[in-house]
Design an enzyme around this catalytic site. Structure first.
Site, PDB file in Angstrom:
ATOM      1  N   ARG A   1       8.697   0.217  10.588  1.00  0.00           N
ATOM      2  CA  ARG A   1       7.689  -0.286  10.889  1.00  0.00           C
ATOM      3  C   ARG A   1       7.767  -1.645  11.687  1.00  0.00           C
ATOM      4  O   ARG A   1       6.861  -2.029  12.555  1.00  0.00           O
ATOM      5  CB  ARG A   1       6.926  -0.855   9.542  1.00  0.00           C
ATOM      6  CG  ARG A   1       6.234   0.437   8.829  1.00  0.00           C
ATOM      7  CD  ARG A   1       6.196   0.051   7.234  1.00  0.00           C
ATOM      8  NE  ARG A   1       5.281  -1.166   7.327  1.00  0.00           N
ATOM      9  CZ  ARG A   1       4.976  -1.666   6.018  1.00  0.00           C
ATOM     10  NH1 ARG A   1       5.833  -1.201   4.991  1.00  0.00           N
ATOM     11  NH2 ARG A   1       4.067  -2.690   6.062  1.00  0.00           N
TER      12      ARG A   1
ATOM     13  N   ARG B   1      13.986   5.990  -0.420  1.00  0.00           N
ATOM     14  CA  ARG B   1      12.987   5.426  -1.047  1.00  0.00           C
ATOM     15  C   ARG B   1      11.792   4.961   0.134  1.00  0.00           C
ATOM     16  O   ARG B   1      12.306   4.588   1.008  1.00  0.00           O
ATOM     17  CB  ARG B   1      13.452   3.999  -1.685  1.00  0.00           C
ATOM     18  CG  ARG B   1      14.427   4.284  -2.965  1.00  0.00           C
ATOM     19  CD  ARG B   1      14.641   3.051  -3.676  1.00  0.00           C
ATOM     20  NE  ARG B   1      15.845   2.264  -2.879  1.00  0.00           N
ATOM     21  CZ  ARG B   1      16.259   1.198  -2.957  1.00  0.00           C
ATOM     22  NH1 ARG B   1      15.966   0.605  -4.552  1.00  0.00           N
ATOM     23  NH2 ARG B   1      17.066   0.746  -2.281  1.00  0.00           N
TER      24      ARG B   1
ATOM     25  N   ASP C   1       8.336   2.503   0.710  1.00  0.00           N
ATOM     26  CA  ASP C   1       7.470   1.399   0.327  1.00  0.00           C
ATOM     27  C   ASP C   1       6.029   1.640  -0.170  1.00  0.00           C
ATOM     28  O   ASP C   1       5.638   2.846   0.008  1.00  0.00           O
ATOM     29  CB  ASP C   1       7.447   0.341   1.493  1.00  0.00           C
ATOM     30  CG  ASP C   1       8.744  -0.151   1.920  1.00  0.00           C
ATOM     31  OD1 ASP C   1       9.567  -0.119   0.932  1.00  0.00           O
ATOM     32  OD2 ASP C   1       9.050  -0.537   3.080  1.00  0.00           O
TER      33      ASP C   1
END
Length: 266
Positions: free
Chosen positions: A207, A60, A62
């Site tokens: 990130r 998945r 974001d």
């Protein structure tokens, strides 16, 4: 109706979506009004299949994160040609999403659990002025970055470790141990690119790693700092989460036995 399992390679620009994961139950309208990649894809596939169709993805992403080769599997009518699935589904998708390839796979193939690794690339435009072109695919850092120092610092992350220092507080994974198999930082002109491969990733892990490499690149932290963060397992002292715009999911990687395209094969 005889069903067969198919794998799809999906490309998408995540800028206008609230992420991959569907926010409503299958077949129900999204009351929040926030489009997701999964809901858009399932709606298109269901139209082509003539029946409700759900997909399972490899990983998945974001809100705002893009994908070059997201892989999903679904079970659909066996009589339809893979080319028909690819073109028919793409014709029903928004312009920011397309199906790049479709292949029939064995019934025990699983887009998530059959994958042995996942790859991401994060790109930073490193110049005084913000980007105008390709701005949805680039982060921006105005201060000069030492990409070589960032690369050296990042090597401390290789191997299997507890990556608690680089996971969001909202991460729902049962544990933080991951095997980081490759990480590199390279400069090409004004663009600094970080590529990472691991068996799996925690929520915001890439990130957060980028956000902790940036102080090293700017000369604000020494090269050993990233290794110290890893050992300390404390998210609160690590760097901030880097913006989503620069992140692209390059795709999962599978054993050759599944006979998928080379870009997603080990």
């Amino acid at each position: 109706m005889v069903l067969r399992r198919y794998a799809l390679g999906i490309e998408y620009d995540g800028s206008g979506f609230s992420g991959w994961q569907r926010l409503s139950k299958p077949g129900e309208p999204d009351l929040r009004g926030e489009p997701t990649i999964q809901a858009s894809l399932e709606e298109a596939l269901s139209f082509v299949a003539g029946r409700p169709t759900e997909v399972v993805c490899a990983g998945r992403t974001d809100a705002g994160v893009h994908a070059a080769a997201q892989v999903v599997h679904f079970d659909g009518p066996a009589q339809r040609d893979p080319r028909g699935w690819m073109l028919g589904t793409t014709s029903r998708l928004p312009p920011a999403v397309c199906v790049r390839w479709c292949l029939p796979v064995a019934a025990d193939f699983h887009a998530r659990f059959s994958a042995r690794a996942r790859r991401y690339r994060y790109r930073i435009l490193n110049r005084t002025v913000r980007p105008a072109l390709e701005r949805q695919y680039l982060s921006w850092e105005r201060k000069p970055l030492d990409a070589d120092a960032m690369h050296r610092a990042a090597q401390a992350l290789l191997g299997e470790h507890d990556f608690s220092a680089f996971r969001t507080v909202h991460c729902q994974a049962p544990h933080a141990r991951r095997d980081l198999q490759h990480i590199s930082v390279r400069r090409d002109g004004d663009v600094v690119a970080i590529e990472v491969q691991a068996n799996a990733f925690l929520h915001h892990m890439v990130r957060n790693i980028v956000g902790s490499l940036l102080p090293v690149g700017r000369g604000e932290q020494h090269e050993g700092w990233v290794g110290e963060l890893l050992a300390g397992r404390d998210r609160t002292v690590a760097g901030p989460t880097a913006p989503s715009a620069g992140l692209v999911f390059l795709g999962p990687r599978y054993p050759a036995q599944w006979q998928l395209p080379a870009e997603v094969t080990l």
